[in-house]
Design a protein around this motif. Structure first.
Motif, PDB file in Angstrom:
ATOM      1  N   LEU A 109      -5.472  -7.111  -5.278  1.00  0.00           N
ATOM      2  CA  LEU A 109      -5.633  -7.284  -3.824  1.00  0.00           C
ATOM      3  C   LEU A 109      -5.503  -5.943  -3.120  1.00  0.00           C
ATOM      4  CD1 LEU A 109      -2.376  -8.842  -2.276  1.00  0.00           C
ATOM      5  CD2 LEU A 109      -2.458  -7.696  -4.491  1.00  0.00           C
ATOM      6  N   ALA A 110      -5.915  -5.933  -1.845  1.00  0.00           N
ATOM      7  CA  ALA A 110      -5.732  -4.753  -1.011  1.00  0.00           C
ATOM      8  C   ALA A 110      -4.299  -4.753  -0.485  1.00  0.00           C
ATOM      9  CB  ALA A 110      -6.708  -4.774   0.153  1.00  0.00           C
ATOM     10  N   ILE A 111      -3.742  -3.583  -0.302  1.00  0.00           N
ATOM     11  CA  ILE A 111      -2.358  -3.486   0.168  1.00  0.00           C
ATOM     12  C   ILE A 111      -2.205  -4.172   1.522  1.00  0.00           C
ATOM     13  CG2 ILE A 111      -0.581  -1.858   0.951  1.00  0.00           C
ATOM     14  CD1 ILE A 111      -1.518   0.058  -1.254  1.00  0.00           C
ATOM     15  N   SER A 112      -3.210  -4.068   2.370  1.00  0.00           N
ATOM     16  CA  SER A 112      -3.104  -4.683   3.697  1.00  0.00           C
ATOM     17  C   SER A 112      -3.110  -6.210   3.634  1.00  0.00           C
ATOM     18  CB  SER A 112      -4.239  -4.198   4.604  1.00  0.00           C
ATOM     19  OG  SER A 112      -5.477  -4.473   3.996  1.00  0.00           O
ATOM     20  N   ASP A 113      -3.517  -6.755   2.482  1.00  0.00           N
ATOM     21  CA  ASP A 113      -3.519  -8.218   2.345  1.00  0.00           C
ATOM     22  C   ASP A 113      -2.248  -8.749   1.697  1.00  0.00           C
ATOM     23  OD1 ASP A 113      -6.008  -8.399   3.491  1.00  0.00           O
ATOM     24  OD2 ASP A 113      -7.086  -8.361   1.582  1.00  0.00           O
ATOM     25  N   ALA A 114      -1.314  -7.855   1.383  1.00  0.00           N
ATOM     26  CA  ALA A 114      -0.084  -8.288   0.712  1.00  0.00           C
ATOM     27  C   ALA A 114       1.005  -8.587   1.742  1.00  0.00           C
ATOM     28  CB  ALA A 114       0.390  -7.201  -0.245  1.00  0.00           C
ATOM     29  N   SER A 115       1.618  -9.757   1.616  1.00  0.00           N
ATOM     30  CA  SER A 115       2.723 -10.126   2.528  1.00  0.00           C
ATOM     31  C   SER A 115       4.040 -10.122   1.775  1.00  0.00           C
ATOM     32  CB  SER A 115       2.525 -11.527   3.099  1.00  0.00           C
ATOM     33  OG  SER A 115       1.245 -11.665   3.628  1.00  0.00           O
ATOM     34  N   GLU A 116       4.995  -9.494   2.372  1.00  0.00           N
ATOM     35  CA  GLU A 116       6.303  -9.375   1.741  1.00  0.00           C
ATOM     36  C   GLU A 116       6.884 -10.740   1.363  1.00  0.00           C
ATOM     37  OE1 GLU A 116      10.450 -10.259   2.313  1.00  0.00           O
ATOM     38  OE2 GLU A 116       9.035 -10.257   4.011  1.00  0.00           O
ATOM     39  N   ASP A 117       6.628 -11.769   2.189  1.00  0.00           N
ATOM     40  CA  ASP A 117       7.287 -13.066   1.946  1.00  0.00           C
ATOM     41  C   ASP A 117       6.755 -13.800   0.728  1.00  0.00           C
ATOM     42  OD1 ASP A 117       4.875 -13.443   3.160  1.00  0.00           O
ATOM     43  OD2 ASP A 117       5.557 -15.027   4.503  1.00  0.00           O
ATOM     44  N   GLU A 118       5.683 -13.283   0.094  1.00  0.00           N
ATOM     45  CA  GLU A 118       5.151 -13.953  -1.103  1.00  0.00           C
ATOM     46  C   GLU A 118       5.671 -13.346  -2.397  1.00  0.00           C
ATOM     47  OE1 GLU A 118       0.913 -14.163  -1.059  1.00  0.00           O
ATOM     48  OE2 GLU A 118       0.840 -14.666   1.076  1.00  0.00           O
ATOM     49  N   TYR A 119       6.453 -12.290  -2.295  1.00  0.00           N
ATOM     50  CA  TYR A 119       6.883 -11.589  -3.520  1.00  0.00           C
ATOM     51  C   TYR A 119       8.401 -11.447  -3.582  1.00  0.00           C
ATOM     52  CZ  TYR A 119       1.959 -10.514  -3.714  1.00  0.00           C
ATOM     53  OH  TYR A 119       0.594 -10.632  -3.756  1.00  0.00           O
ATOM     54  N   ASP A 120       8.892 -11.317  -4.817  1.00  0.00           N
ATOM     55  CA  ASP A 120      10.332 -11.197  -5.058  1.00  0.00           C
ATOM     56  C   ASP A 120      10.743  -9.769  -5.387  1.00  0.00           C
ATOM     57  OD1 ASP A 120      11.005 -14.216  -5.231  1.00  0.00           O
ATOM     58  OD2 ASP A 120       9.278 -13.948  -6.565  1.00  0.00           O
ATOM     59  N   LEU A 121       9.764  -8.905  -5.580  1.00  0.00           N
ATOM     60  CA  LEU A 121      10.052  -7.560  -6.071  1.00  0.00           C
ATOM     61  C   LEU A 121       8.902  -6.637  -5.683  1.00  0.00           C
ATOM     62  CD1 LEU A 121      11.401  -5.453  -8.078  1.00  0.00           C
ATOM     63  CD2 LEU A 121      10.035  -6.543  -9.871  1.00  0.00           C
ATOM     64  N   LEU A 122       9.250  -5.424  -5.242  1.00  0.00           N
ATOM     65  CA  LEU A 122       8.234  -4.409  -4.959  1.00  0.00           C
ATOM     66  C   LEU A 122       8.436  -3.246  -5.918  1.00  0.00           C
ATOM     67  CD1 LEU A 122       5.923  -3.440  -3.034  1.00  0.00           C
ATOM     68  CD2 LEU A 122       7.704  -2.240  -1.749  1.00  0.00           C
ATOM     69  N   VAL A 123       7.348  -2.834  -6.592  1.00  0.00           N
ATOM     70  CA  VAL A 123       7.426  -1.735  -7.562  1.00  0.00           C
ATOM     71  C   VAL A 123       6.546  -0.585  -7.080  1.00  0.00           C
ATOM     72  CG1 VAL A 123       7.016  -1.028  -9.946  1.00  0.00           C
ATOM     73  CG2 VAL A 123       7.807  -3.358  -9.444  1.00  0.00           C
ATOM     74  N   VAL A 124       7.103   0.632  -7.085  1.00  0.00           N
ATOM     75  CA  VAL A 124       6.364   1.815  -6.651  1.00  0.00           C
ATOM     76  C   VAL A 124       6.354   2.860  -7.767  1.00  0.00           C
ATOM     77  CG1 VAL A 124       6.037   3.503  -4.818  1.00  0.00           C
ATOM     78  CG2 VAL A 124       7.264   1.373  -4.320  1.00  0.00           C
ATOM     79  N   PRO A 125       5.278   2.899  -8.579  1.00  0.00           N
ATOM     80  CA  PRO A 125       5.166   3.934  -9.616  1.00  0.00           C
ATOM     81  C   PRO A 125       4.990   5.314  -8.977  1.00  0.00           C
ATOM     82  CG  PRO A 125       3.629   2.115 -10.017  1.00  0.00           C
ATOM     83  CD  PRO A 125       4.141   1.968  -8.613  1.00  0.00           C
ATOM     84  N   GLY A 126       5.168   6.365  -9.798  1.00  0.00           N
ATOM     85  CA  GLY A 126       5.093   7.729  -9.294  1.00  0.00           C
ATOM     86  C   GLY A 126       3.763   8.406  -9.531  1.00  0.00           C
ATOM     87  N   GLY A 127       3.820   9.700  -9.852  1.00  0.00           N
ATOM     88  CA  GLY A 127       2.601  10.502  -9.958  1.00  0.00           C
ATOM     89  C   GLY A 127       2.187  11.007  -8.587  1.00  0.00           C
ATOM     90  N   HIS A 128       0.888  11.266  -8.408  1.00  0.00           N
ATOM     91  CA  HIS A 128       0.407  11.722  -7.103  1.00  0.00           C
ATOM     92  C   HIS A 128       0.166  10.544  -6.154  1.00  0.00           C
ATOM     93  CE1 HIS A 128       0.051  15.439  -9.143  1.00  0.00           C
ATOM     94  NE2 HIS A 128      -1.037  15.150  -9.807  1.00  0.00           N
ATOM     95  N   ALA A 129       0.238   9.311  -6.695  1.00  0.00           N
ATOM     96  CA  ALA A 129      -0.140   8.142  -5.905  1.00  0.00           C
ATOM     97  C   ALA A 129       0.703   7.951  -4.640  1.00  0.00           C
ATOM     98  CB  ALA A 129      -0.088   6.891  -6.779  1.00  0.00           C
ATOM     99  N   PRO A 130       2.047   8.087  -4.705  1.00  0.00           N
ATOM    100  CA  PRO A 130       2.821   7.819  -3.486  1.00  0.00           C
ATOM    101  C   PRO A 130       2.422   8.727  -2.316  1.00  0.00           C
ATOM    102  CG  PRO A 130       4.256   7.795  -5.405  1.00  0.00           C
ATOM    103  CD  PRO A 130       2.922   8.307  -5.872  1.00  0.00           C
ATOM    104  N   GLU A 131       2.188  10.019  -2.593  1.00  0.00           N
ATOM    105  CA  GLU A 131       1.771  10.898  -1.501  1.00  0.00           C
ATOM    106  C   GLU A 131       0.395  10.491  -0.986  1.00  0.00           C
ATOM    107  OE1 GLU A 131       1.346  15.151  -1.058  1.00  0.00           O
ATOM    108  OE2 GLU A 131       3.311  15.398  -1.992  1.00  0.00           O
ATOM    109  N   ASN A 132      -0.483  10.086  -1.899  1.00  0.00           N
ATOM    110  CA  ASN A 132      -1.799   9.618  -1.466  1.00  0.00           C
ATOM    111  C   ASN A 132      -1.671   8.375  -0.592  1.00  0.00           C
ATOM    112  OD1 ASN A 132      -2.957  11.676  -2.930  1.00  0.00           O
ATOM    113  ND2 ASN A 132      -3.467  10.405  -4.703  1.00  0.00           N
TER     114      ASN A 132
END
Lengths: 174, 174, 174, 174, 174, 174
Positions: free
Chosen positions: C52-75
C-alpha cells in the motif's frame, strides 16, 4: 546448539541473511563456512564474513546444516567438494539439513534424495526428481531430517520447521 | 539451411554470439528465438534482438537447434516450456541439437539424454548423469544428432562438429 | 496482529527483509508501505513489492510500526511526510515503534525522542542526541514503546525485543 | 599459421571473441597481446587472458594481425605505441591486417591508409578520410592486405574475407 | 550573454558540470542542448536535464558554444549532425567555441581546424593533426575564437580563457 | 591563499569537483584531504586523488575549509573525527567554512551552528535546526564565516559568496 551454514559467492542474499540472524535470535551459535574461509558476496551484493573454511568444518561439532540457494550451490560443487561430504555426513547422522531454492543441488550431489520427499526452486525440479526424490510443491517439505523450501517467500515456514526440529533434538558436541 | 537458436536473459555471451555469427558465415539463415520475441541481455551484458517468439518456432522449418548456456537454459525451463518441446521434436526427427555449457539443462528437461553420451559444464555433471547420460569430459561430444560442449573454450571444436553434421544432411524446408 | 513497515528506495537490505519475514514467521500479518505503493529497491539491490501507499495506512489498523534504515528514512522525510505522521500517531497511542540504524531519523522528524533512551547508527548519534534523546550504545534499547537498534548485527536482539513487546499487548483492530 | 590479436581494456566484446575463436576453429594458432600481457576487460565486461605483451610480439612470427574495436584502439594509442609499430610492420611486409569498427584508429595512427580503400565505424568516418583513405560503406572492404569492417554485424563477412586471404598465402615463420 | 552547451550520453562528467555551473556563476544564461532535448547521462553516471533539442538551437541566439568531451562528441557525429553545423556557424561568425578533450572531434567534423592551433585529449592527437591543425600540448590553447583544452585538470585554465574572451565581446541577441 | 577540502568515499560528485577546479581557477592552492590520504570515489563514481590525510592538515595553513556533501560527511563522522576538529578550529579562528548539502552534518558534529543561520539539503533540515541553527531555504546563506548551500544547483551562488569572502581577507600562512 550450533548451526553451520555452507555457501560461497553468488548466494541468494536473503536466503543467507535470514537463517543467519534467525538462528542467532533462537539462541544458536551460527558459523558461516566458505570454500577458503573468505568473505563472500551474494547474487544481489550482500557481503558476509566467514568464520571458517568448509574443509575445516566437522559434522560432529554442529547440530544443523544450512544450505542457502542462488548460484552458490552450483559453485560449491566445483569449489568445495567437502561441502558435499558434509551433506552426506549430516544425513548419515540423521542430523537436520535445511536447504532452500538451489540449495537442493548440494543434496543432489551428495546423493541423499533417493526415495525422499523434497522441494526446491522450480527450475531444478527435474534435477531433483532425477536424483530419486518426489518433488513436493509446498512452501516447506519435511522428510525426517531433510527440511527443504523453494524460494525467499518460504523463509518463514522453512525456519519455523527448522527450529521445531532442532529444538526437539539433544545438542551435538557440547 | 536454417538454424534456430533458443535462449533468454542470462545467456553466456560468447556462447550465443559465436554460433550466431559463425553459422551466418557458413551461409545458414540464423533465427534467434526468445520467450516472447523480446530482446535479451547476456550474463555479462551483451544485448541481442530476437527474430521470433519461441512458441512461434516450428521444428520443421529448421535444420539445426542451438542452445547456448549461462543462466538462460534454467530460465527457459520456467519461461518457455515450448523450448523443451522443440528439443524433443528435433531429437525425434534426428535433426542436430547443439548445446554448450548449461544448454544441456534443456536436454535434461526434454528427457533425450537416456543412454546417450554427452557433455556440459562440470557443475551440472551429476544432473546430466542422473538424466541417464554418460558424461564425457571432452571439448565436444557427438552422439548421433546430439553435439554437446562444455564452455566457451570449446566453441571452435563445437562449431566445427556442428557444421560438419549440418553440411552432411539435406536442407529442411526449402 | 498486524505490522506495518514503512520504507522507500535505498533501504538497508537485511534491515527490511529480516523483520519482513520474521514477523510473518511469528504469525503477524505484515504490510509494506512505500510512498506511492510502488516497488522499492534496497541500497544493495533487493527488490520488494509494496502492499500500500504510506498515505493509505492508518495507525489504528496496525499493532506495530517498523522503520528499516539505509538511505530510505532520509528519503522518506522528503517523499512521504505521512510516514512522519504515522510515527507520531503510533507514539501517541503507545504502540510499539521499532527502528534500526538510520530508521531513527524518522523518529527525530516526528519529534518523539525528547527525554527518551534510544540508539541508532553511530554516524547519526549527534542527531539523535540533539533531538533530546539519551543515546545508548547497545544492540537493542527499549524505552517503553520505542525499540531501537544500531545495525544489521543487532537484528536478532531487536526482533526478539519487538516480538516480546508485541505479544504482551492486545491486538489492534481485529 | 599464426594470428596476433592486439587489444586492451575496453574492446568491443564480440569483435574480440569472434575472431579469437573463429581463427582457432580454422586451425590457426591465436595469440592475444595486451600492453603488459595483462588480462583485459571488454566494454561490456568479457574478461580475456593475454598470451604476451605487445612489446614482446614480433611481426615476423605471425601471418595475420587482428585489431578489434571498442574503446581499446584509442587506449592503445596511449598505452602501447608498439601496437602502432606492428601495424606499420605488417603493412610493410604486405601481411594481412584485419580491423573492425574503431580498430581503424590504429591504422590511422600507423599512417597506412593514404590512398587506400577502407571502412570502420561510421562515427570515425571523417578521421579515416582525413588519414587519406576512401571510406567505403560496405560490410567488408578488402584493399590488398587491409581487410576492414564496420561493426559486429559485419563479423561473418569480415572473417570470411580474412580467412580467404590467410589461406592464400604461405605461412610466416614455420 | 548566453552560452550553449551541446552534448549527449557519455559526456565526461566534470567537463560538462564545470562549465555548466561556472558560466552561470559568471552571469551567463546557460542552455544545455541534446539530440532530442532528452536528459543525458555522463560516462561516470551524472544525469543532466536538457533545455532544448540541438536542432532547435540557433547560432544567432548565443554568444558561446561549449563542447564537453567523453564519448559524447563521437555519438553526436551520428545522432545529431546539427551539432556539427552549429560549430561551423559559430566559427563563421567568429564566436567563441570552447571544446575540451574529445570535444575536438566535433571541430574535426565541422572542418574548422585547417591551419589552426588546437589541443584535445592525447589519444586523438593524430586525428586533430590530420584535420589540418597544429596540435599544441598545453592546458589551454587559444586560436582566435577556438579555445581548446585536453582533459579535466585543464578546466580552470580553459574556463578562465573562455570567460576572458566572452567578456571582451558584445552580447549576441539581447 | 590556500583552500582545504575534506571528504571521503561517497561525496556528491559535482559538489567536490566544482569547488576543486573553481578555487584553482581563482588562483588558490587547493588541497584535498581524505581520512588516510587515500583516493576516494564519489556517489556517482568520480575518482579523485588526495593530497594529504585529514589528520595531517593544520588549520593554520589554510584560508578556507570546504565540505562537499553526499554520503561523505556522515562517513567522516566515523572515519575521521579530525575533520570535525578542523571545522571547530576554522570557526574559532573566524575563517570561512563552506559546506553544501550534507556537508552541514560536519558543522552539526562540530557544534558550531548554535544561534547561526545556515542551510543544507532539505532532508537534514530538522537535524540542522536541532543543532541550534535557523534553517534558511535559500541558495546560499552567509552567516559571518559560515557559507552554506543546499545542493548542486546552488554551486554558482555558493562559490561566488565563498570567493567574495576569501578575497576580502588576508592570506593565512604565506
Amino acid at each position: 546448539m550450533k548451526a553451520l551454514i555452507v555457501t560461497t559467492d553468488g548466494f541468494e542474499d536473503s536466503e543467507l541473511t535470514y537463517p543467519y540472524y534467525r538462528l542467532q535470535e533462537a539462541g544458536l551459535d551460527v558459523a558461516l563456512a566458505t570454500p577458503a574461509g573468505e568473505s563472500v558476496v551474494g547474487k544481489i551484493g550482500e557481503e558476509m564474513d566467514a568464520d571458517l573454511a568448509i574443509s575445516d568444518a566437522s559434522e560432529d561439532e554442529y547440530d544443523l546444516l544450512v544450505v542457502p540457494g542462488g548460484h552458490a550451490p552450483e559453485n560449491l560443487r566445483l569449489e568445495a567438494e567437502e561441502a558435499v561430504d558434509l551433506v552426506r555426513e549430516f544425513d548419515a547422522s540423521d542430523k537436520p539439513i535445511a536447504s532452500v531454492c538451489h540449495g537442493a543441488q548440494l543434496l543432489i550431489s551428495a546423493d541423499v534424495l533417493e526415495g525422499r520427499e523434497a522441494t526446491g526452486y522450480w527450475s531444478i525440479r527435474v534435477d531433483i526428481e532425477n536424483a530419486g526424490a518426489t518433488f513436493v510443491d509446498e512452501e516447506c517439505v519435511v522428510d525426517d531430517n531433510l527440511i527443504t523450501a523453494r524460494y525467499p517467500d518460504d523463509l518463514p515456514a522453512w525456519l519455523s520447521a527448522v527450529l521445531e526440529r532442532v529444538e526437539a533434538q539433544p545438542a551435538a558436541a557440547d
